[in-house]
Write an enzyme that holds these catalytic residues in place. Structure first.
Site, PDB file in Angstrom:
ATOM      1  N   ASP A 209      53.172  -1.103  46.455  1.00 12.81           N
ATOM      2  CA  ASP A 209      53.929   0.035  45.940  1.00 12.81           C
ATOM      3  C   ASP A 209      53.191   1.349  46.132  1.00 12.81           C
ATOM      4  OD1 ASP A 209      56.168   1.166  44.395  1.00 12.81           O
ATOM      5  OD2 ASP A 209      54.629   1.551  42.888  1.00 12.81           O
ATOM      6  N   LEU A 290      59.425   4.922  39.330  1.00 14.26           N
ATOM      7  CA  LEU A 290      60.028   6.096  39.956  1.00 14.26           C
ATOM      8  C   LEU A 290      59.291   6.538  41.215  1.00 14.26           C
ATOM      9  CD1 LEU A 290      60.806   8.208  36.764  1.00 14.26           C
ATOM     10  CD2 LEU A 290      62.448   7.015  38.213  1.00 14.26           C
ATOM     11  N   ARG A 291      58.237   5.803  41.594  1.00 12.95           N
ATOM     12  CA  ARG A 291      57.507   6.205  42.786  1.00 12.95           C
ATOM     13  C   ARG A 291      58.399   6.135  44.019  1.00 12.95           C
ATOM     14  NH1 ARG A 291      53.041   3.426  42.181  1.00 12.95           N
ATOM     15  NH2 ARG A 291      51.751   5.144  41.443  1.00 12.95           N
ATOM     16  N   ALA A 292      59.300   5.168  44.061  1.00  3.48           N
ATOM     17  CA  ALA A 292      60.200   5.052  45.210  1.00  3.48           C
ATOM     18  C   ALA A 292      61.065   6.294  45.360  1.00  3.48           C
ATOM     19  CB  ALA A 292      61.079   3.812  45.065  1.00  3.48           C
TER      20      ALA A 292
END
Length: 699
Positions: A209, A290-292
């Site tokens: 991720d 929320l990194r995506a």
């Protein structure tokens, strides 16, 4: 490739050598080229992870990227490559307007697999500390890669704590060192690029991720394209300088376009509508965190700048999502990264919304056209394909064929005739239940294998248990002082430390092991639907091996022989796939299975002497293939015990009347005997909770 010793030489390239294959000359890797370019345009995207089989030009493209990056203006004599006018704190600063500047090519720094932590982040300059008594910082590879590319080949083989350091530095843009009396913080704005072959093991989902983008690469299947790849490679090998000159115009155009995209990046507008579409896509694909969303937004802006647009469009979001989401959709280690592009297109729709119908206008009745080429036809075909996919998924969920074979008497399955020529009578393929958390199985003693999370070992991280005069590793300051005091040579009451007094810490942590699973797939294992429990147990062991960074291998035996179904590898994903497709039936060649396991372990010991092995035999202990089968199995088991192989026998025998053959096998192996029902860690916890009230009353 260099080892991790603390020499002063750093694998840094200020300019690619003339024999570097041109980036623009690589064919058949469009997605990889786009991902590398986007992270070059906007390093805030977070780097690229390149996954693919061997021989797919992964390293070639990464090394070629440095040649098309624009040249940089740097502060002269700054070890950290700071840009002129950069006001961020620098150990070699401050840099004012009068500081001399210089121009250099973008750097490519390669991180060796054997690098140590102090070589990566930097450490105490021992030469100045011992020679002049000064506390000084010696920069590491992160400092050398500032404002450049840090390339990690085979990143999945790098120790987890080093990967954490790299990803933290890439995310924060700074490297902070607090060790050996050194307190330093410096800029580390790097483009992190890692390559890996999934067959050699996976990264943890948490580390996956942290990479901004990921690309799956594979060799092209079109003969014409493969021929062009070979043609260009042969031409480059024959005349490197001439080949590079042939593509110089393309290289320069690419370099100029990257520079223009960087300049235009700040002027690109991401509208609220596009941001909402990004959030919709990420929510629909059920990615964690929320990194995506953030990475997709940054990549979409970079793609718009690269395409010469000042506003982000659906095409930019689609291109960004294809690279930012696949590796974030994994739910467990056995899932392969991937993205349903049909769903992506459905979620994004078109750039231009359909015009609203005029309510004052009467609808016109026209003959229905042929739907073979219009949008309705496409919708019908899409619905048909979705229905077909649903049918396939439903069929995959149906019980395996020939399930009635499980209802045979056990004696009949033991005597199942072998198929002509194959030596195996397959009675079906059983499905596996969901894996569970398995209890920890460890090798005894203290090893010296690669760092991991299973057995005790002397490693590069862990608690300090002693000191050594070796040349690598963290400094053991008390032991160094003791060595200097024992040597004498004090002057005016001051202790003088010489290079020969230097001592390094001996650290004890955990190592990874080779877990070799030897699985009985004979007819007796199919009795009373036992094979489902067996596969579930083995999948649980594979999950445990993945979490502890082990290598795994799979030996299966049934019918008249045994087979090394999966040679030792770091990819539990492949092992799980082979296990799910494993058929069962026929006689039980236990001796042959143990013999194959013995040969496999002998070869692996020659390849990697420091990696200790743990043999897990999954069986009910029966041996029905050949004459004197049980005695032959006992002899092979005694040989394994004599060779010092750590073993565990996972007893799969069930029913009211048990023969206890697996327990006898464990005695021959000198192994721990573990009923399959006690493999789950929850079973141990449950047994302890059951015993607690009794213990309390006795007290």
């Amino acid at each position: 490739m260099r080892d991790g010793s603390n020499d002063s030489k750093t694998p840094v390239r200020d300019s690619p050598p003339p024999e570097t294959f041109p980036f623009s000359a690589v064919v058949g890797s469009d997605d990889l080229a786009l991902a590398l370019i986007l992270t070059a345009v906007s390093p805030d995207v977070g780097g690229v992870l390149v996954r693919g089989e061997k021989g797919t030009a992964k390293s070639t493209m990464v090394r070629g990227l440095a040649a098309v990056l624009p040249r940089q203006q740097v502060v002269a004599d700054c070890r950290f490559g700071c840009a002129p006018g950069d006001r961020a704190a620098c150990p070699d600063g401050p840099h004012d307007a009068a500081t001399p500047t210089a121009s250099r090519a973008a750097r490519l720094v390669e991180l060796p697999i054997g690098a140590t932590e102090d070589r990566v982040v930097g450490s105490l300059d021992l030469e100045r500390a011992l020679g002049r008594g000064e506390t000084a910082y010696q920069p590491g590879l992160l400092a050398a890669a500032n404002r450049g590319i840090l390339y990690v080949d085979e990143v999945n083989l790098l120790h987890d704590h080093l990967v954490d350091l790299l990803l933290d530095a890439a995310a924060m843009g700074r490297n902070t060192v607090e060790r050996d009396g050194v307190s330093v913080s410096h800029a580390a704005r790097i483009v992190l690029v890692g390559t890996m072959n999934p067959e050699e093991g996976e990264l943890r989902p948490q580390l996956l991720d942290r990479f901004g983008l990921t690309v799956e690469v594979a060799a092209p299947r079109e003969p014409a394209l493969r021929a062009e790849v070979v043609r260009r490679r042969l031409a480059f090998d024959a005349e490197p300088a001439e080949f590079v000159a042939r593509f110089e115009a393309d290289q320069e155009a690419l370099r100029r376009r990257i520079e223009d995209a960087r300049s235009a990046l700040a002027g690109v507008t991401l509208t609220d509508e596009m941001l909402t579409r990004i959030a919709t896509v990420c929510a629909a694909f059920e990615v964690d965190g929320l990194r995506a969303d953030i990475v997709t937004a940054r990549a979409a802006v970079a793609h718009a700048a690269w395409s010469g647009r000042t506003t982000v469009t659906v095409a930019d979001v689609r291109a960004a999502a294809r690279l930012a989401l696949p590796h974030r959709r994994r739910r467990n280690p056995f899932d392969s990264p991937g993205l349903d592009e049909d769903l992506l297109d459905e979620l994004l729709g078109d750039d231009e919304p359909e015009p609203e119908p005029d309510p004052d206008r009467e609808p016109q009745t026209e003959p229905q056209p042929d739907t073979s080429g219009d949008h309705d036809g496409e919708a019908q075909r899409s619905t048909s394909s979705e229905t077909a996919r649903a049918d396939v998924q439903e069929s995959e969920r149906q019980p395996a064929p020939q399930r009635a074979e499980h209802e045979r008497p056990e004696s009949e399955e033991l005597e199942a005739p072998a198929a002509p020529g194959a030596g195996v009578a397959a009675s079906g393929v059983s499905a596996a239940d969901e894996p569970y958390r398995a209890r920890l199985l460890r090798a005894k003693g203290v090893g010296q294998g690669d760092p991991g999370r299973r057995s005790a070992a002397l490693t590069s991280t862990g608690r300090r248990v002693g000191s050594t005069s070796a040349r690598t590793g963290p400094v053991h300051l008390p032991a160094t002082i003791r060595a200097a005091a024992a040597r004498g040579g004090n002057r005016a009451g001051r202790l003088r430390v010489m290079p020969g007094d230097l001592r390094r810490s001996v650290l004890q942590g955990r190592e990874s092991n080779l877990v070799l699973l030897c699985v009985d797939a004979s007819g007796s294992m199919a009795a009373r639907k036992r094979m489902e429990a067996v596969k579930s147990a083995v999948l649980s062991l594979l999950l445990d091996a993945y979490q502890r960074r082990d290598k795994v291998g799979l030996v299966t035996f049934r019918g008249n022989g045994a087979e090394l179904t999966l040679p030792p590898t770091g990819s539990v994903e492949i092992a799980a796939r082979r296990l799910r497709d494993l058929p069962h039936g026929g006689r039980t060649p236990l001796a042959e299975g143990l013999e194959t396991a013995y040969d496999t372990l002998r070869v692996e010991r020659l390849r990697d002497p420091n990696r200790r092995a743990l043999l897990v035999v999954v069986t009910d202990g029966r041996a029905t293939s050949g004459t004197d089968a049980l005695r032959r199995a006992g002899r092979v088991a005694a040989r394994l015990r004599h060779e010092g192989v750590e073993s565990v026998v996972l007893d799969c025998e069930s029913g009211r009347f048990r023969m206890g053959l697996a327990a006898r096998l464990a005695e021959h192996l000198g192994a721990e005997h573990l009923p399959v029902g006690e493999l789950a860690a929850a079973a141990i916890v449950g047994a302890a909770r059951t015993a607690l009230p009794t213990t309390g009353r006795a007290a």
